[in-house]
Structure formats: structure tokens, C-alpha cells
Design an enzyme around this catalytic site. Structure first.
Site, PDB file in Angstrom:
ATOM      1  N   ILE A  60       0.828  -1.223   0.000  1.00 20.33           N
ATOM      2  CA  ILE A  60       0.000   0.000   0.000  1.00 20.33           C
ATOM      3  C   ILE A  60       0.859   1.268   0.000  1.00 20.33           C
ATOM      4  CG2 ILE A  60      -2.108  -0.983   1.017  1.00 20.33           C
ATOM      5  CD1 ILE A  60      -1.293   0.331   3.703  1.00 20.33           C
ATOM      6  N   PHE A  81      -7.614  -2.960   5.847  1.00 20.28           N
ATOM      7  CA  PHE A  81      -7.158  -3.836   6.937  1.00 20.28           C
ATOM      8  C   PHE A  81      -5.632  -3.852   7.027  1.00 20.28           C
ATOM      9  CE2 PHE A  81     -11.193  -5.915   5.730  1.00 20.28           C
ATOM     10  CZ  PHE A  81     -11.740  -6.294   6.950  1.00 20.28           C
ATOM     11  N   THR A 125      -8.394   0.224  15.911  1.00 21.36           N
ATOM     12  CA  THR A 125      -8.289  -0.641  17.085  1.00 21.36           C
ATOM     13  C   THR A 125      -8.623   0.105  18.372  1.00 21.36           C
ATOM     14  OG1 THR A 125      -6.665  -1.820  18.454  1.00 21.36           O
ATOM     15  CG2 THR A 125      -5.798  -0.110  17.031  1.00 21.36           C
ATOM     16  N   ASP A 126      -9.043  -0.635  19.386  1.00 17.46           N
ATOM     17  CA  ASP A 126      -9.301  -0.016  20.694  1.00 17.46           C
ATOM     18  C   ASP A 126      -8.011   0.502  21.337  1.00 17.46           C
ATOM     19  OD1 ASP A 126      -8.135  -2.465  21.361  1.00 17.46           O
ATOM     20  OD2 ASP A 126      -9.727  -3.097  22.728  1.00 17.46           O
ATOM     21  N   GLU A 127      -6.856   0.025  20.849  1.00 23.41           N
ATOM     22  CA  GLU A 127      -5.596   0.423  21.491  1.00 23.41           C
ATOM     23  C   GLU A 127      -5.306   1.913  21.332  1.00 23.41           C
ATOM     24  OE1 GLU A 127      -2.194  -2.072  21.172  1.00 23.41           O
ATOM     25  OE2 GLU A 127      -3.384  -3.886  20.985  1.00 23.41           O
ATOM     26  N   TYR A 150       2.835   0.995  17.750  1.00 26.51           N
ATOM     27  CA  TYR A 150       1.739   0.401  16.964  1.00 26.51           C
ATOM     28  C   TYR A 150       0.473   1.255  17.113  1.00 26.51           C
ATOM     29  CZ  TYR A 150      -2.421  -2.399  16.133  1.00 26.51           C
ATOM     30  OH  TYR A 150      -3.662  -2.812  15.715  1.00 26.51           O
ATOM     31  N   SER A 151       0.064   1.487  18.364  1.00 29.02           N
ATOM     32  CA  SER A 151      -1.209   2.214  18.540  1.00 29.02           C
ATOM     33  C   SER A 151      -1.071   3.678  18.153  1.00 29.02           C
ATOM     34  CB  SER A 151      -1.750   2.055  19.960  1.00 29.02           C
ATOM     35  OG  SER A 151      -0.787   2.392  20.917  1.00 29.02           O
ATOM     36  N   LYS A 154      -1.602   3.701  14.452  1.00 30.41           N
ATOM     37  CA  LYS A 154      -3.021   3.506  14.117  1.00 30.41           C
ATOM     38  C   LYS A 154      -3.821   4.785  14.432  1.00 30.41           C
ATOM     39  CE  LYS A 154      -4.822   0.156  12.940  1.00 30.41           C
ATOM     40  NZ  LYS A 154      -5.065  -0.368  11.558  1.00 30.41           N
ATOM     41  N   GLY A 275       5.924  -1.096  28.426  1.00 27.45           N
ATOM     42  CA  GLY A 275       4.755  -0.207  28.242  1.00 27.45           C
ATOM     43  C   GLY A 275       3.443  -0.963  28.163  1.00 27.45           C
TER      44      GLY A 275
HETATM   45  P1  NAD Z   1      -2.443  -9.388  10.382  1.00 23.25           P
HETATM   46  O1  NAD Z   1      -1.103  -8.955  10.858  1.00 23.25           O
HETATM   47  O2  NAD Z   1      -2.890 -10.784  10.591  1.00 23.25           O
HETATM   48  O3  NAD Z   1      -2.566  -9.096   8.805  1.00 23.25           O
HETATM   49  C1  NAD Z   1      -2.105  -7.924   8.216  1.00 23.25           C
HETATM   50  C2  NAD Z   1      -2.153  -8.096   6.699  1.00 23.25           C
HETATM   51  O4  NAD Z   1      -1.746  -6.861   6.101  1.00 23.25           O
HETATM   52  C3  NAD Z   1      -1.215  -9.179   6.159  1.00 23.25           C
HETATM   53  O5  NAD Z   1      -1.860  -9.944   5.173  1.00 23.25           O
HETATM   54  C4  NAD Z   1      -0.062  -8.378   5.558  1.00 23.25           C
HETATM   55  O6  NAD Z   1       0.594  -9.056   4.494  1.00 23.25           O
HETATM   56  C5  NAD Z   1      -0.785  -7.137   5.079  1.00 23.25           C
HETATM   57  N1  NAD Z   1       0.110  -5.977   4.969  1.00 23.25           N
HETATM   58  C6  NAD Z   1       0.977  -5.508   5.902  1.00 23.25           C
HETATM   59  N2  NAD Z   1       1.650  -4.463   5.417  1.00 23.25           N
HETATM   60  C7  NAD Z   1       1.173  -4.236   4.161  1.00 23.25           C
HETATM   61  C8  NAD Z   1       1.472  -3.278   3.149  1.00 23.25           C
HETATM   62  N3  NAD Z   1       2.401  -2.344   3.339  1.00 23.25           N
HETATM   63  N4  NAD Z   1       0.787  -3.344   1.997  1.00 23.25           N
HETATM   64  C9  NAD Z   1      -0.162  -4.285   1.784  1.00 23.25           C
HETATM   65  N5  NAD Z   1      -0.457  -5.233   2.687  1.00 23.25           N
HETATM   66  C10 NAD Z   1       0.197  -5.206   3.864  1.00 23.25           C
HETATM   67  O7  NAD Z   1      -3.471  -8.353  11.039  1.00 23.25           O
HETATM   68  P2  NAD Z   1      -4.954  -8.592  11.563  1.00 23.25           P
HETATM   69  O8  NAD Z   1      -4.903  -9.097  12.942  1.00 23.25           O
HETATM   70  O9  NAD Z   1      -5.732  -9.313  10.537  1.00 23.25           O
HETATM   71  O10 NAD Z   1      -5.454  -7.068  11.644  1.00 23.25           O
HETATM   72  C11 NAD Z   1      -6.082  -6.452  10.522  1.00 23.25           C
HETATM   73  C12 NAD Z   1      -6.434  -5.027  10.901  1.00 23.25           C
HETATM   74  O11 NAD Z   1      -7.294  -4.999  12.014  1.00 23.25           O
HETATM   75  C13 NAD Z   1      -5.227  -4.175  11.269  1.00 23.25           C
HETATM   76  O12 NAD Z   1      -5.403  -2.891  10.729  1.00 23.25           O
HETATM   77  C14 NAD Z   1      -5.270  -4.122  12.793  1.00 23.25           C
HETATM   78  O13 NAD Z   1      -4.695  -2.929  13.279  1.00 23.25           O
HETATM   79  C15 NAD Z   1      -6.755  -4.173  13.044  1.00 23.25           C
HETATM   80  N6  NAD Z   1      -7.180  -4.781  14.328  1.00 23.25           N
HETATM   81  C16 NAD Z   1      -6.739  -6.013  14.694  1.00 23.25           C
HETATM   82  C17 NAD Z   1      -7.193  -6.587  15.879  1.00 23.25           C
HETATM   83  C18 NAD Z   1      -6.759  -7.963  16.326  1.00 23.25           C
HETATM   84  O14 NAD Z   1      -7.086  -8.367  17.422  1.00 23.25           O
HETATM   85  N7  NAD Z   1      -6.043  -8.724  15.518  1.00 23.25           N
HETATM   86  C19 NAD Z   1      -8.091  -5.885  16.681  1.00 23.25           C
HETATM   87  C20 NAD Z   1      -8.525  -4.607  16.272  1.00 23.25           C
HETATM   88  C21 NAD Z   1      -8.065  -4.070  15.088  1.00 23.25           C
HETATM   89  O1  TDX Z   2       3.345 -14.384  24.596  1.00 22.81           O
HETATM   90  C1  TDX Z   2       2.501 -13.567  25.011  1.00 22.81           C
HETATM   91  N1  TDX Z   2       2.271 -13.474  26.350  1.00 22.81           N
HETATM   92  C2  TDX Z   2       1.392 -12.592  26.894  1.00 22.81           C
HETATM   93  O2  TDX Z   2       1.225 -12.529  28.119  1.00 22.81           O
HETATM   94  C3  TDX Z   2       1.745 -12.716  24.123  1.00 22.81           C
HETATM   95  C4  TDX Z   2       1.956 -12.786  22.636  1.00 22.81           C
HETATM   96  C5  TDX Z   2       0.842 -11.836  24.689  1.00 22.81           C
HETATM   97  N2  TDX Z   2       0.691 -11.749  26.019  1.00 22.81           N
HETATM   98  C6  TDX Z   2      -0.280 -10.772  26.579  1.00 22.81           C
HETATM   99  C7  TDX Z   2      -0.079  -9.346  26.116  1.00 22.81           C
HETATM  100  C8  TDX Z   2      -1.489  -8.791  26.124  1.00 22.81           C
HETATM  101  O3  TDX Z   2      -1.816  -8.360  27.436  1.00 22.81           O
HETATM  102  O4  TDX Z   2      -1.565 -11.142  26.075  1.00 22.81           O
HETATM  103  C9  TDX Z   2      -2.364  -9.996  25.771  1.00 22.81           C
HETATM  104  C10 TDX Z   2      -2.771 -10.050  24.311  1.00 22.81           C
HETATM  105  O5  TDX Z   2      -1.594  -9.889  23.527  1.00 22.81           O
HETATM  106  P1  TDX Z   2      -1.622  -9.859  21.925  1.00 22.81           P
HETATM  107  O6  TDX Z   2      -2.299 -11.092  21.435  1.00 22.81           O
HETATM  108  O7  TDX Z   2      -0.250  -9.563  21.460  1.00 22.81           O
HETATM  109  O8  TDX Z   2      -2.637  -8.653  21.639  1.00 22.81           O
HETATM  110  P2  TDX Z   2      -2.620  -7.101  22.058  1.00 22.81           P
HETATM  111  O9  TDX Z   2      -1.266  -6.614  22.336  1.00 22.81           O
HETATM  112  O10 TDX Z   2      -3.671  -6.918  23.102  1.00 22.81           O
HETATM  113  O11 TDX Z   2      -3.114  -6.440  20.656  1.00 22.81           O
HETATM  114  C11 TDX Z   2      -4.137  -7.076  19.866  1.00 22.81           C
HETATM  115  O12 TDX Z   2      -5.377  -6.436  20.024  1.00 22.81           O
HETATM  116  C12 TDX Z   2      -5.559  -5.175  19.438  1.00 22.81           C
HETATM  117  C13 TDX Z   2      -3.757  -7.113  18.389  1.00 22.81           C
HETATM  118  O13 TDX Z   2      -2.495  -7.719  18.248  1.00 22.81           O
HETATM  119  C14 TDX Z   2      -3.757  -5.741  17.793  1.00 22.81           C
HETATM  120  O14 TDX Z   2      -3.483  -5.803  16.390  1.00 22.81           O
HETATM  121  C15 TDX Z   2      -5.122  -5.129  18.004  1.00 22.81           C
HETATM  122  O15 TDX Z   2      -5.107  -3.804  17.548  1.00 22.81           O
END
Ligand code: NAD
Ligand code: TDX
Length: 338
Positions: A60, A81, A125-127, A150-151, A154, A275
Site C-alpha cells: 500500500i 485492513f 483498534t481499541d488500542e 503500533y497504537s 493507528k 509499556g
Molecule cells: P495481520 O497482521 O494478521 O494481517 C495484516 C495483513 O496486512 C497481512 O496480510 C499483511 O501481508 C498485510 N500488509 C501488511 N503491510 C502491508 C502493506 N504495506 N501493503 C499491503 N499489505 C500489507 O493483522 P490482523 O490481525 O488481521 O489485523 C487487521 C487489521 O485490524 C489491522 O489494521 C489491525 O490494526 C486491526 N485490528 C486487529 C485486531 C486484532 O485483534 N487482531 C483488533 C482490532 C483491530
Molecule cells: O506471549 C505472550 N504473552 C502474553 O502474556 C503474548 C503474545 C501476549 N501476552 C499478553 C499481552 C497482552 O496483554 O496477552 C495480551 C494479548 O496480547 P496480543 O495477542 O499480542 O494482543 P494485544 O497486544 O492486546 O493487541 C491485539 O489487540 C488489538 C492485536 O495484536 C492488535 O493488532 C489489536 O489492535
């Protein structure tokens, strides 16, 4: 809407979204634009080969190629996404987070403006709201207070998207969801990591004391919320999406061990995340009241489906954890032990 650009569709949430929506809306074309980073996996779309699905391997941040895709498919709707999504990786280095999450989003917005798209939905994201203590919930008017790069990236993207709405009248919508779980989640995230380690009988690394709280939502519920916002959301508005389902990390891990019939002695408390946000909790009354969305899955069903999926799809995750992921795991968890 006819031609929908879905960026990051090879990741966890994007692939679940495409799987559901290509079937639900046979009259829409879905163009999946993905760079295929470590988190992007074409196998996540296995079985989605319907006539209304197209794939383009594009970054992108590559404005020329992005423009070509807008032209080629006459894109009229964008759902962004694509992101670097893992907080721990943002602690190792923020460059890719700033590039993709901020610069990449701006490039998409600029193309959306140029091609006069009907709608631009930014998946956030809620973050962005920061961290809560034991009480309270994030509403859409909670001030942004991101604590990780990250947050922060976003949050920047959200503000830039809203600026395109205010300044240029672009029809922007923003969703801010809590932690997702479900099939196809990359093994670096808490729930798949714990399931996979338990299945492999290796230690389950919990950061700090395990008391941090997250609000978990099954990925299909998130996808259905996005569907509602896309179709009936009000332009310029933010919609929080949550599961009303708060869990302490330690309790989730114990539940996974119980369901897999594995001993709690596998749990290892490791050095805390830098953090580390203490608690996230979403107030989703706006999307429930205004768009009539609420989660379908309860946690008992969602976590059982998820565990079963990882049990039935060992080839998918074994391939991932035997590749480059091994280096990440070593770096991340050796550091956490030191
Ligand atoms: P993910 O890391 O599983 O997938 C990200 C995708 O984006 C991958 O397919 C990657 O190849 C693609 N990507 C990364 N950089 C790119 C670039 N420069 N150009 C094109 N494609 C690119 O992420 P996810 O968990 O599916 O999250 C998707 C979205 O939802 C993100 O924006 C994330 O911030 C948001 N989100 C995730 C969660 C969660 O719990 N996973 C919660 C709330 C919001
Ligand atoms: O090995 C671990 N041990 C552990 O204690 C990992 C990977 C995580 N954790 C803790 C950290 C967090 O308190 O678990 C909780 C969840 O961690 P993650 O799965 O890394 O999620 P989080 O950091 O909360 O962020 C996720 O939710 C919001 C997604 O990764 C983000 O993309 C989304 O925006």
C-alpha cells in the site's frame, strides 16, 4: 458499491472477512491487495476462488501500483485492513509500522479521493484509546492516548482519515475493535500462541503477572460489524466494536490448558512487555443502538471453535512456526526470559 478494494486480505481478519463476504455478496467484486508480509498468507484464502474474488500482490506504500489497481478494477469502495499489527514487533522497531500504518493509509486515502470512491472504511483498534484501570470502558469520545508505536501509528491513520473527510468530503468510516480471536490468527498473538505451545508441550510465556485484561471478540462477529458499518454507517463517524467479554490473560491461558487437557505447570511467567497496557474494554452501545449489531458468538463457542480449528489445521501452523517465525520467537522470548 460494486468493486471493493480490501487491503491486507491475506491476514487474519481480512481473510475471514473475504471468506464471508465473497459468498454473502455475489454481486460485489472483491479485490484483495496485499504485500504478503510475514503475516500475509495466501493459504488463508484457500477455497475462496469465486468469480468475484481477485488478488493483487502490492504494497500500500507503493503509490504507483496502488493507483494502477484503482484504475484496473474501477474501485468504488476501500476497506483498509493492511497494517503491521503486532505490539511486540513494534517494540523491536517502529519503521514498518510508521510506513504501512501511516504512510500507506495516506496513499490509499489520496487514491480514494482522486478516484472519488463512495466509501473508505478504516479498520482501527481499541488500542488508540490507551489503557484503562480496573473500571470504565472506552467510548467513541474517549480521548486518544496511544502508548505503543503500533497504537500511535493507528491513531495517526485515524486522524488523517478523518481529516480527509473534513477537508475533502471523502466518505470515511472508522471502526475500533477490541482483541479478535478465531481461525487463521498468526501464531504470534496470545490465543494461537498458547494453543500451539500447549499442543507442542512447550512453556506458555505469560508477560508480567498475567493480570492484564483484554476484551475478546470472535473474528466473525468483527467481520459482521464491519459489514454493518460499511452498509449503514454514517460518514465521518467512529464505531467501537467489542465483545463485552473481559478476561485476564492468566485465566484465558488456564482455560486453554484445561480444554486441551494439559497441565498448568506449562505456564511460565516471563519479563513484562515494555509499556504493557493494563486493560482494554469497549463500550459498543453506539453500534448496537444505531446499527443494530451485537455479537453472535459467546466465548464458550468461540474459543472451542478456535481450539478445534488449530487442532484440525496443524499443517497450516506447523509450516509457519518452522520458518522465519522461529527467529522471531527466539528473539522475543529469549529476551523476555533475560
Ligand atoms: P495481520 O497482521 O494478521 O494481517 C495484516 C495483513 O496486512 C497481512 O496480510 C499483511 O501481508 C498485510 N500488509 C501488511 N503491510 C502491508 C502493506 N504495506 N501493503 C499491503 N499489505 C500489507 O493483522 P490482523 O490481525 O488481521 O489485523 C487487521 C487489521 O485490524 C489491522 O489494521 C489491525 O490494526 C486491526 N485490528 C486487529 C485486531 C486484532 O485483534 N487482531 C483488533 C482490532 C483491530
Ligand atoms: O506471549 C505472550 N504473552 C502474553 O502474556 C503474548 C503474545 C501476549 N501476552 C499478553 C499481552 C497482552 O496483554 O496477552 C495480551 C494479548 O496480547 P496480543 O495477542 O499480542 O494482543 P494485544 O497486544 O492486546 O493487541 C491485539 O489487540 C488489538 C492485536 O495484536 C492488535 O493488532 C489489536 O489492535
Amino acid at each position: 458499491m460494486k468493486n471493493i478494494l480490501v487491503t491486507g486480505g491475506c491476514g487474519f481478519i481480512g481473510s475471514n472477512f473475504l471468506r464471508l463476504m465473497c459468498t454473502k455478496y455475489p454481486n460485489y467484486n472483491f479485490v484483495n491487495l496485499d504485500k504478503l508480509t510475514y503475516a500475509g498468507n495466501l493459504e488463508n484464502l484457500d477455497g475462496v476462488n469465486s468469480a468475484n474474488y481477485f488478488f493483487e500482490k502490492v504494497d500500500i506504500c507503493d503509490s504507483l501500483k496502488v493507483k494502477t489497481v484503482f484504475e484496473k478494477y474501477a474501485i468504488d469502495t476501500v476497506i483498509n485492513f493492511a497494517a503491521e499489527s503486532h505490539v511486540d514487533r513494534s517494540i523491536f522497531g517502529a519503521f514498518d509500522f510508521i510506513q504501512t500504518n501511516i504512510v500507506g493509509t495516506q496513499i490509499l486515502l489520496e487514491n480514494a479521493k482522486e478516484f472519488q470512491v463512495e466509501k473508505f472504511l478504516q479498520i482501527s483498534t481499541d488500542e488508540v484509546y490507551g489503557s484503562l484501570s480496573d473500571t470504565g470502558k472506552f467510548t467513541e469520545t474517549t480521548p486518544l492516548h496511544p502508548n505503543s508505536t503500533y497504537s500511535a501509528s493507528k491513531s495517526s491513520a485515524d486522524l488523517i482519515a478523518l481529516a480527509y473527510h473534513h477537508t475533502f468530503g471523502l466518505n470515511v468510516l472508522i471502526t475500533r475493535c477490541s482483541n479478535n480471536y478465531g481461525p487463521y490468527q498468526f501464531p504470534e498473538k496470545l490465543i494461537p500462541l498458547m494453543i500451539i505451545n500447549a499442543l507442542n508441550n512447550i512453556s506458555l510465556p505469560i508477560y508480567g503477572n498475567g493480570m492484564n485484561v483484554r476484551d475478546w471478540l470472535y473474528v466473525e462477529d468483527h467481520c459482521l460489524a464491519i459489514d454493518s458499518v460499511l452498509h449503514i454507517g454514517k460518514f465521518g463517524e467512529v464505531y467501537n466494536i467489542g465483545g463485552n467479554n473481559e478476561w485476564r490473560n492468566i485465566d484465558i491461558v488456564k482455560l486453554i490448558l484445561k480444554k486441551l487437557n494439559k497441565p498448568e505447570s506449562l505456564i511460565a511467567f516471563v519479563k513484562d512487555r515494555l509499556g504493557h497496557d493494563f486493560r482494554y474494554a469497549i463500550d459498543s452501545s453506539k453500534i448496537t443502538n444505531e446499527l443494530n449489531w451485537k455479537p453472535i458468538y459467546d466465548f464458550e463457542n468461540g474459543i472451542s471453535n478456535t481450539i478445534n480449528w488449530y487442532l484440525e489445521n496443524k499443517t497450516w501452523w506447523k509450516k509457519i512456526i518452522s520458518g522465519e517465525y522461529k527467529n522471531y520467537y527466539k528473539l522475543q522470548y529469549e529476551k523476555a526470559r533475560s
